[in-house]
Scaffold this active site. Structure first.
Site, PDB file in Angstrom:
ATOM      1  N   CYS A 229      -5.632  -6.209  -0.701  1.00 25.91           N
ATOM      2  CA  CYS A 229      -5.877  -5.234   0.363  1.00 25.91           C
ATOM      3  C   CYS A 229      -6.786  -4.092  -0.089  1.00 25.91           C
ATOM      4  O   CYS A 229      -7.691  -3.675   0.646  1.00 25.91           O
ATOM      5  CB  CYS A 229      -4.559  -4.689   0.895  1.00 25.91           C
ATOM      6  SG  CYS A 229      -3.394  -4.181  -0.378  1.00 25.91           S
TER       7      CYS A 229
ATOM      8  N   HIS B 296      -4.134   2.387   3.327  1.00 29.98           N
ATOM      9  CA  HIS B 296      -4.564   2.650   1.959  1.00 29.98           C
ATOM     10  C   HIS B 296      -5.793   3.567   1.978  1.00 29.98           C
ATOM     11  O   HIS B 296      -6.687   3.407   2.816  1.00 29.98           O
ATOM     12  CB  HIS B 296      -4.960   1.353   1.249  1.00 29.98           C
ATOM     13  CG  HIS B 296      -3.806   0.485   0.870  1.00 29.98           C
ATOM     14  ND1 HIS B 296      -2.489   0.818   1.088  1.00 29.98           N
ATOM     15  CD2 HIS B 296      -3.775  -0.751   0.266  1.00 29.98           C
ATOM     16  CE1 HIS B 296      -1.708  -0.160   0.633  1.00 29.98           C
ATOM     17  NE2 HIS B 296      -2.462  -1.112   0.139  1.00 29.98           N
TER      18      HIS B 296
END
Length: 340
Positions: A130, A243
């Site tokens: 990710c 994130h």
């Protein structure tokens, strides 16, 4: 005529998000089935306006199915992905198992869409980590213009990257801080995550880096350019989803911040929100549920000859996992399978 699609791991965070995104993007699905482990057998999940019941992945026959999106972790993938591949179903795998296999393409469609054409070697395509996925989306258009020499990245990764257990631990620990006697000790994470940051994701390697940091290095080289030097520090932060990354990029050629901003504004999958004022940047809270990789704080680095700093934020359950997998399926369909 559409595709026959399998979602393996449909009851997890990423599997459910895959279903949501397939429906949202109106992927040409002719038939869909959802698989899970035996303990989750019969669990209901949503696909658009339909409700689907999970079937047992053990013994499932993939013959006649076109694409299987896997979100079941490396151990289960090791067992079931080769079976699906042998039975003629292309596997798009979200685990780390095949990412570094030279015979398996590692794909971010905005960066290296042509790589999907290598899928026939093993009938498997790998989805990147990710934190890597959002970074290379930002780096690709800049690399095309000025050639990147080196990237220094510090990540601020949400607890959803550690699955439902990570989300629950942050929630329970945060509540427990305010209720005497209901304190929650660290279990999923190595230290308290509530009101804290932890500079440790995945296992430590001999050189002192963590495997998460190593993944960012190896995957960037495989997806974008093997000559790029990358050094990473990966940190878990008390954020539920999204994130963030602080990137310091050194180029071979000069690139001024105004041109970098213009390039990124035109780049696929990128949204630039960069005003030099209070609130003129994106934080994880604003990126949740969005497809884009958001870029802010673009500025020259005066400490090196050809340097740019920027801030990169994305929904890790979407671009970092489920969305990228669906985009790979779309790219595979358009370039190779040609149905729908």
């Amino acid at each position: 005529m559409g595709y026959k699609v399998v979602i393996a791991g449909a009851t997890g965070n990423v599997g459910r998000e895959m279903l949501n995104i397939l429906a949202e993007r109106q992927f040409p699905v002719d038939e869909i089935t959802v698989l899970a482990s035996r303990r989750s057998l019969g669990t209901e999940v949503s696909f658009g306006d339909k409700t689907l019941k999970t079937k047992d992945i053990e013994g499932f026959d993939f013959t006649g199915w076109d694409i299987a999106l896997f979100a079941i972790g490396s151990e289960a993938t090791k067992q079931y992905a080769p079976i699906a591949a042998r039975q003629g179903c292309v596997v798009i795998d979200n685990s780390s198992l095949y990412r570094y296999d030279p015979d398996v393409p590692l794909v971010v469609p905005e960066v290296n869409p042509e790589a999907v054409e290598q899928y026939k070697k093993k009938m498997i395509i790998a989805n990147p980590n990710c934190s890597t996925a959002q970074m290379v989306v930002a780096l690709k258009p800049l690399h095309d213009r000025a050639r990147i020499k080196r990237v220094v990245v510090s990540t601020y990764q949400s607890v959803s990257g550690a699955g439902k257990e990570g989300i629950d631990e942050l929630w329970d620990q945060t509540k427990g801080m305010y209720v005497p006697g209901q304190e929650v000790a660290a279990k999923k994470f190595t230290k308290q995550i509530a009101f804290n940051v932890i500079p440790h994701i995945d296992v430590f390697l001999e050189d002192g880096s963590t495997k998460e940091e190593w993944k960012m290095v190896a995957e960037t080289k495989k997806i974008l350019d093997k000559s790029i030097k990358v050094t990473a520090t990966c940190v878990r932060v008390p954020v539920f989803v999204g994130h963030s990354e602080a990137l310091n990029i050194e180029f071979e050629d000069h690139l001024d911040e105004a041109e970098a901003r213009d390039i990124l504004r035109e780049a696929p999958g990128v949204m630039v929100i960069d005003k030099r004022e209070a609130g003129g940047y994106v934080t994880p809270v604003e990126c949740v549920g969005d497809y884009a990789t958001f870029i802010s704080r673009i500025r020259q680095d005066s400490t090196i000859d050809n340097g740019i700093n920027l801030w990169c934020v994305s929904d890790n359950l979407r671009k970092g996992a489920a969305l990228n997998a669906v985009q790979i399926a779309e790219t595979l369909g358009n370039r190779c399978l040609k149905k729908g």
